[in-house]
Design a protein around this motif. Structure first.
Motif, PDB file in Angstrom:
ATOM      1  N   ARG A 123       2.486 -49.674 -17.727  1.00 32.76           N
ATOM      2  CA  ARG A 123       1.501 -49.926 -16.719  1.00 32.76           C
ATOM      3  C   ARG A 123       1.136 -51.297 -17.562  1.00 32.76           C
ATOM      4  O   ARG A 123       0.818 -51.960 -16.631  1.00 32.76           O
ATOM      5  CB  ARG A 123       0.466 -48.840 -16.857  1.00 32.76           C
ATOM      6  CG  ARG A 123       1.038 -47.232 -15.675  1.00 32.76           C
ATOM      7  CD  ARG A 123       0.131 -46.648 -15.872  1.00 32.76           C
ATOM      8  NE  ARG A 123       0.441 -45.481 -14.954  1.00 32.76           N
ATOM      9  CZ  ARG A 123      -0.296 -44.296 -14.725  1.00 32.76           C
ATOM     10  NH1 ARG A 123      -1.221 -44.837 -14.867  1.00 32.76           N
ATOM     11  NH2 ARG A 123       0.615 -44.000 -13.722  1.00 32.76           N
ATOM     12  N   SER A 147       1.656 -45.365  -6.551  1.00 36.31           N
ATOM     13  CA  SER A 147       1.462 -44.462  -6.629  1.00 36.31           C
ATOM     14  C   SER A 147      -0.460 -45.659  -5.559  1.00 36.31           C
ATOM     15  O   SER A 147      -0.804 -46.557  -6.236  1.00 36.31           O
ATOM     16  CB  SER A 147       0.119 -43.591  -7.415  1.00 36.31           C
ATOM     17  OG  SER A 147       0.241 -44.787  -8.120  1.00 36.31           O
ATOM     18  N   LEU A 197       2.481 -46.961  -0.302  1.00 38.28           N
ATOM     19  CA  LEU A 197       1.721 -46.240  -1.348  1.00 38.28           C
ATOM     20  C   LEU A 197       2.419 -44.463  -1.218  1.00 38.28           C
ATOM     21  O   LEU A 197       3.246 -44.809  -0.817  1.00 38.28           O
ATOM     22  CB  LEU A 197       0.350 -46.680  -1.567  1.00 38.28           C
ATOM     23  CG  LEU A 197       0.141 -47.768  -1.682  1.00 38.28           C
ATOM     24  CD1 LEU A 197      -2.111 -47.949  -1.851  1.00 38.28           C
ATOM     25  CD2 LEU A 197       0.335 -48.435  -3.282  1.00 38.28           C
ATOM     26  N   GLU A 222      -1.256 -35.737  -2.597  1.00 38.33           N
ATOM     27  CA  GLU A 222       0.127 -35.514  -2.656  1.00 38.33           C
ATOM     28  C   GLU A 222       0.416 -35.266  -4.250  1.00 38.33           C
ATOM     29  O   GLU A 222       0.520 -35.414  -4.950  1.00 38.33           O
ATOM     30  CB  GLU A 222       0.410 -37.513  -2.518  1.00 38.33           C
ATOM     31  CG  GLU A 222       1.914 -37.356  -2.567  1.00 38.33           C
ATOM     32  CD  GLU A 222       1.995 -39.292  -2.270  1.00 38.33           C
ATOM     33  OE1 GLU A 222       1.839 -39.861  -4.151  1.00 38.33           O
ATOM     34  OE2 GLU A 222       3.711 -39.536  -2.388  1.00 38.33           O
TER      35      GLU A 222
HETATM   36  P1  NAD Z   1       2.565 -45.112 -10.512  1.00 42.98           P
HETATM   37  O1  NAD Z   1       1.981 -45.545  -9.369  1.00 42.98           O
HETATM   38  O2  NAD Z   1       2.732 -44.203 -11.296  1.00 42.98           O
HETATM   39  O3  NAD Z   1       4.042 -46.159 -11.072  1.00 42.98           O
HETATM   40  C1  NAD Z   1       4.630 -47.238 -10.566  1.00 42.98           C
HETATM   41  C2  NAD Z   1       5.136 -48.664 -11.028  1.00 42.98           C
HETATM   42  O4  NAD Z   1       3.548 -49.380 -11.583  1.00 42.98           O
HETATM   43  C3  NAD Z   1       4.861 -48.195 -12.382  1.00 42.98           C
HETATM   44  O5  NAD Z   1       6.543 -49.172 -12.894  1.00 42.98           O
HETATM   45  C4  NAD Z   1       4.416 -47.937 -13.301  1.00 42.98           C
HETATM   46  O6  NAD Z   1       5.057 -48.688 -14.624  1.00 42.98           O
HETATM   47  C5  NAD Z   1       3.715 -48.762 -12.785  1.00 42.98           C
HETATM   48  N1  NAD Z   1       2.592 -49.280 -13.076  1.00 42.98           N
HETATM   49  C6  NAD Z   1       1.044 -48.161 -12.937  1.00 42.98           C
HETATM   50  N2  NAD Z   1       0.268 -48.789 -13.102  1.00 42.98           N
HETATM   51  C7  NAD Z   1       0.146 -50.422 -12.692  1.00 42.98           C
HETATM   52  C8  NAD Z   1      -0.611 -51.088 -13.006  1.00 42.98           C
HETATM   53  N3  NAD Z   1      -2.122 -51.074 -13.014  1.00 42.98           N
HETATM   54  N4  NAD Z   1      -0.608 -52.309 -12.350  1.00 42.98           N
HETATM   55  C9  NAD Z   1       0.736 -53.008 -13.109  1.00 42.98           C
HETATM   56  N5  NAD Z   1       1.906 -51.917 -12.995  1.00 42.98           N
HETATM   57  C10 NAD Z   1       1.032 -50.690 -12.536  1.00 42.98           C
HETATM   58  O7  NAD Z   1       3.924 -44.429  -9.693  1.00 42.98           O
HETATM   59  P2  NAD Z   1       4.857 -43.293  -9.565  1.00 42.98           P
HETATM   60  O8  NAD Z   1       4.525 -41.754 -10.220  1.00 42.98           O
HETATM   61  O9  NAD Z   1       5.766 -44.345 -10.480  1.00 42.98           O
HETATM   62  O10 NAD Z   1       5.990 -43.244  -8.315  1.00 42.98           O
HETATM   63  C11 NAD Z   1       5.427 -42.103  -7.700  1.00 42.98           C
HETATM   64  C12 NAD Z   1       4.733 -42.424  -6.616  1.00 42.98           C
HETATM   65  O11 NAD Z   1       4.979 -44.012  -5.633  1.00 42.98           O
HETATM   66  C13 NAD Z   1       4.293 -41.550  -5.451  1.00 42.98           C
HETATM   67  O12 NAD Z   1       3.072 -41.600  -4.965  1.00 42.98           O
HETATM   68  C14 NAD Z   1       5.253 -42.286  -4.489  1.00 42.98           C
HETATM   69  O13 NAD Z   1       4.395 -41.627  -3.120  1.00 42.98           O
HETATM   70  C15 NAD Z   1       5.091 -43.497  -4.556  1.00 42.98           C
HETATM   71  N6  NAD Z   1       5.790 -44.354  -3.701  1.00 42.98           N
HETATM   72  C16 NAD Z   1       5.785 -44.866  -2.124  1.00 42.98           C
HETATM   73  C17 NAD Z   1       6.516 -45.093  -1.582  1.00 42.98           C
HETATM   74  C18 NAD Z   1       6.599 -46.266  -0.605  1.00 42.98           C
HETATM   75  O14 NAD Z   1       7.498 -47.323  -0.170  1.00 42.98           O
HETATM   76  N7  NAD Z   1       5.526 -46.158   0.025  1.00 42.98           N
HETATM   77  C19 NAD Z   1       8.308 -45.274  -2.184  1.00 42.98           C
HETATM   78  C20 NAD Z   1       8.730 -44.293  -3.420  1.00 42.98           C
HETATM   79  C21 NAD Z   1       7.097 -43.769  -3.993  1.00 42.98           C
END
Ligand code: NAD
Length: 490
Positions: free
Chosen positions: A213, A233, A255, A388
């Motif tokens: 992150r 997320s 998201l 979720e």
């Molecule tokens: P996450 O938000 O924890 O992480 C996603 C990505 O963002 C990772 O690469 C992470 O390292 C990075 N990240 C996290 N916080 C960040 C920040 N503050 N600044 C920059 N980068 C940051 O999500 P996850 O657990 O990896 O994935 C699951 C989530 O993704 C679920 O909520 C799901 O619904 C969502 N999702 C949405 C879609 C869509 O198209 N709407 C598709 C797939 C997954």
């Protein structure tokens, strides 16, 4: 122990370079819990090098200045190379994140390739430059120019899909790109990096730096970045959106979701159960568009809930690389714990557990598995219906009439997807028009790359796919041309 998936370099500016630090990511199999590969963990210094390369390639390099057809040719070469590696891509994704190989072969690997094909077609027909009659007389040229340096941040659940949904339109528009894959799933991006080089993507245009992150946030804040394209997320999306708002960066956010499948009284039960065995728990429930709330009339509630419990409860849980597996492990121990904690919350809230529950599925001594779970008698205000979960957990909720079903479907912070199940397609379309989500399906659900995909409400900002998705990687420029020169062709 070294494995064939180990790597020791980072793709910086479309070239392999040594990372700035010795930090490594250990990729752990969600099935065996063994380390399957070690790759460099990108640092803020690596991100800086990648953004410098992308900035230089955008501001002075040939890529944004090429004709769209020349870029399309490079992407078409990538598409052909990608098509030849689908099986390998599917295996890598199942190995790193535990997606059942049946799902990887059906979606994780081929869908990104279909997306490349769809975007190249869209790019061929895209109005990169058009001349309009001006409202004040004379002519105006409207140009769609590349937005600049793009930061692409995907999640782990559909890693290639969410990387390419950003990289491909960005490439076609003439952008340069820095991708930061999630630390759980860096391996598929290494395969992509090999293909990008082989396809002849010019120096500087793409960098891929996996990390956590903090490294992601460093990339988002970087002054050299013009646009952030994020999937993940809602919590992280809010933070990234706030940073982009402050800095006036372009930003698209895909998201979370809590989609509802509305089962009308004339729906065929077998079709509904088969539909939910895929759409409710696809990718072991780790899917943003999963139909996790099943809305059924009070009269049919018990019948449908029991049939769902029978169908979902008998799905094969096990080794993701076994072709018979329908539900694999969760990506990480923390995800397994999170899903189990929601199952416990559901019980405490008074929902009726029909199948599944906490505890290991039978016969699986290791791995981050959870039991496919169906709750009945769920009230839409319960946390299991509002939040979720991102695991194989379905909530069956009773409605009074169709208006009540639409009200419940819309009673959610999210608005990503949804379905309606009915013998009457027109009645289904009537429901589709009333549910506030970015995508919807009548007796089916899919993402069609010719059409925009994205979320209402807390499910996101902006759209991917279709001409609308390509447009997110462009800036509009109007050039006032005045009156056509006398004698010039119109
Ligand atoms: P996450 O938000 O924890 O992480 C996603 C990505 O963002 C990772 O690469 C992470 O390292 C990075 N990240 C996290 N916080 C960040 C920040 N503050 N600044 C920059 N980068 C940051 O999500 P996850 O657990 O990896 O994935 C699951 C989530 O993704 C679920 O909520 C799901 O619904 C969502 N999702 C949405 C879609 C869509 O198209 N709407 C598709 C797939 C997954």
């Amino acid at each position: 122990m070294n494995t064939s998936l180990d790597r020791n370099a980072l793709l910086i500016g479309t070239q392999w370079r040594r990372p700035e630090t010795d930090a490594m990511i250990e990729v752990i199999s969600p099935h065996s819990e063994d380390v399957v590969a070690r790759v460099p963990e990108g640092s803020a210094a690596d991100i800086d090098s990648a953004v410098i390369a992308a900035r230089e390639a955008f501001d002075r390099g040939p890529w944004p200045r090429m004709a769209p057809d020349e870029r399309i040719e490079v992407v078409a070469r990538l598409s052909a190379l990608y098509a030849a590696r689908l099986e390998e891509m599917a295996t890598v994704i199942s190995t790193e994140m535990g997606s059942p190989i049946s799902f990887s072969n059906l979606a994780q690997a081929p869908a990104p390739w279909m997306m490349i094909e769809a975007f190249t077609k869209i790019a061929r027909e895209f109005p990169w430059e058009e001349t309009r009659a001006g409202a004040l007389g004379g002519e105006v040229m409207v140009r769609r120019e590349a937005v600049g340096v793009v930061a692409a941040i995907p999640p782990w659940n559909v890693p290639q899909f969410t990387v390419l949904s950003k990289v491909i339109p960005a490439l076609l528009a003439g952008c340069t790109i820095v991708v930061k894959p999630a630390p759980e799933t860096p391996l598929d991006s290494y395969l992509l990096a090999d293909l990008l080089i082989e396809a002849g993507v010019p120096e500087g245009v793409v960098s891929i730096v996996a990390g956590g992150r903090e490294v992601g946030e460093h990339l988002v804040r970087h002054p050299g970045v013009d646009k952030v394209a994020f999937t993940g997320s809602t919590e992280a999306g809010r933070k990234i959106g706030a940073i982009c708002g402050e800095q006036l960066k372009r930003c698209s956010l895909e998201l979370g979701g809590k989609s509802a499948a509305i089962v009308l009284d004339d729906a065929d039960l077998t079709t509904v159960v088969e539909g939910m065995k895929f759409l409710g728990v696809m990718n072991s429930g780790q899917a943003c568009v999963a139909q996790t709330r099943v809305l059924v009339s009070r009269e049919r509630h018990d019948e449908v809930a029991e049939a769902l419990a029978e169908g979902i409860g008998s799905m094969v849980v096990g080794d993701p690389l076994d072709p018979a597996t329908e539900i694999g492990p969760m990506v990480a121990r923390r995800q397994q714990e999170r899903v189990n904690s929601y199952i416990e919350i559901g019980r405490q809230e008074g929902a009726r557990l029909l199948t599944g529950g906490t505890g290991r599925p039978d016969g699986l001594e290791s791995g981050w598995y959870v039991r496919p779970t169906v709750f009945a008698g769920v009230d839409n205000s319960m946390r299991i219906a509002q939040e979720e979960i991102f695991g194989p957990v379905l909530s069956v909720i009773a409605y009074d009439d169709v208006d009540d079903a639409v009200r419940i479907a819309n009673d959610s912070d999210y608005g990503l997807a949804g379905t309606v199940w009915t013998g009457d397609r027109d009645a289904g379309l009537g429901v589709a028009r009333r549910v506030r989500t970015g995508t919807y399906g009548v007796n089916t659900y899919t993402m069609d790359f010719a059409a925009p995909f994205g979320g209402f409400k807390a499910s996101g900002v902006g759209r991917e796919f279709g001409p609308e998705g390509l447009a997110q990687y462009t800036e509009l420029k109007s050039v006032y041309l005045g009156e056509p020169a006398p004698g010039a062709d119109s």
